[in-house]
Design a protein around this motif. Sequence first.
Motif, PDB file in Angstrom:
ATOM      1  N   GLY A 109     -15.279  60.777 -74.391  1.00  0.00           N
ATOM      2  CA  GLY A 109     -14.662  61.261 -73.166  1.00  0.00           C
ATOM      3  C   GLY A 109     -14.664  60.223 -72.075  1.00  0.00           C
ATOM      4  O   GLY A 109     -15.025  59.056 -72.267  1.00  0.00           O
ATOM      5  N   GLY A 110     -14.271  60.692 -70.907  1.00  0.00           N
ATOM      6  CA  GLY A 110     -14.247  59.861 -69.704  1.00  0.00           C
ATOM      7  C   GLY A 110     -14.716  60.690 -68.537  1.00  0.00           C
ATOM      8  O   GLY A 110     -15.384  61.706 -68.706  1.00  0.00           O
ATOM      9  N   CYS A 111     -14.351  60.282 -67.323  1.00  0.00           N
ATOM     10  CA  CYS A 111     -14.808  61.002 -66.141  1.00  0.00           C
ATOM     11  C   CYS A 111     -13.808  60.817 -65.015  1.00  0.00           C
ATOM     12  O   CYS A 111     -12.816  60.097 -65.148  1.00  0.00           O
ATOM     13  N   ARG A 135      -6.539  63.774 -66.429  1.00  0.00           N
ATOM     14  CA  ARG A 135      -7.270  64.968 -66.854  1.00  0.00           C
ATOM     15  C   ARG A 135      -6.361  65.894 -67.664  1.00  0.00           C
ATOM     16  O   ARG A 135      -6.774  66.450 -68.686  1.00  0.00           O
ATOM     17  N   ALA A 138      -5.865  64.459 -71.053  1.00  0.00           N
ATOM     18  CA  ALA A 138      -7.119  64.127 -71.742  1.00  0.00           C
ATOM     19  C   ALA A 138      -7.185  62.649 -72.096  1.00  0.00           C
ATOM     20  O   ALA A 138      -7.478  62.261 -73.230  1.00  0.00           O
ATOM     21  N   ALA A 140      -8.989  59.061 -70.878  1.00  0.00           N
ATOM     22  CA  ALA A 140     -10.106  58.525 -70.101  1.00  0.00           C
ATOM     23  C   ALA A 140      -9.700  57.221 -69.427  1.00  0.00           C
ATOM     24  O   ALA A 140      -9.233  56.296 -70.106  1.00  0.00           O
ATOM     25  N   SER A 171      -8.346  56.816 -76.312  1.00  0.00           N
ATOM     26  CA  SER A 171      -8.543  58.229 -75.997  1.00  0.00           C
ATOM     27  C   SER A 171      -7.849  59.113 -77.026  1.00  0.00           C
ATOM     28  O   SER A 171      -8.428  60.094 -77.519  1.00  0.00           O
ATOM     29  N   THR A 181     -13.429  64.923 -74.024  1.00  0.00           N
ATOM     30  CA  THR A 181     -13.556  65.612 -72.744  1.00  0.00           C
ATOM     31  C   THR A 181     -13.438  64.651 -71.570  1.00  0.00           C
ATOM     32  O   THR A 181     -13.785  63.469 -71.690  1.00  0.00           O
ATOM     33  N   ILE A 182     -12.955  65.165 -70.440  1.00  0.00           N
ATOM     34  CA  ILE A 182     -12.942  64.419 -69.187  1.00  0.00           C
ATOM     35  C   ILE A 182     -13.898  65.127 -68.232  1.00  0.00           C
ATOM     36  O   ILE A 182     -13.663  66.274 -67.853  1.00  0.00           O
TER      37      ILE A 182
END
Length: 234
Positions: A109-111, A135, A138, A140, A171, A181-182
Amino acid sequence: MLSIIIPAHDEAALIGATLDALARATTALELPHEVIVVDDASSDRTGDIAAERGARVLRVEHRQIAATRNAGAAVARGDRLLFLDADTLVDTEVLAAAMAALDRGVVGGGCAVRFDGKVRWHERVFTAGVMHMFRWTAIAPGCFLFCTRDAFDRAGGFDEHWYAGEDVAMSRALAAQGTFTILREAVHTSDRKLRTFGVREHLRLAGRFLRHGRGMLASRQHLSLWYAKRRDTK
């Protein structure tokens, strides 16, 4: 163990703060980890500063971000990988959230991303729109991308065909392996791309992408945003 891989080219101005923030977060979490700084053809003290802070420094001469990230992964010993940009500050919350996500069984994932510095209102609107798009799709942002070692290997690593957009390709490749997931938690990253290349130049880049398609990412020709000499690195 978590292997933290930081690609870096002429990052002497910022990498010290990045490594200091990382040390605070990993210490607070008592997280077993290693830090690998992949010094890609730097002409400044990037590698020396990283070594002084206890990072393992790997020198390469790629000047191609996907290959540089893969070089770090090739020597990493951890069963979890975090790819972090040299101008990006992590805190305990975002690092803990990433580890918790992997504990839950996500493959990667990322953020969220927040820019440091004096970012003007229209630049904030522009970047907020980009973050919402990431986001929703999806994807990252490449400044903070984490995954399991197994998923990284099954995805084939970063696609070295691309000089930019390798984070998008990764991703999607990771999402094909399982849940991607983000995180809501955010990292703070330098606003230097907005200082050096304003919104107008970002929009011109987007226009060239619409005209030429993904193929323009296969060379440095139109990618000064990533590969040109920086005009401002304070």
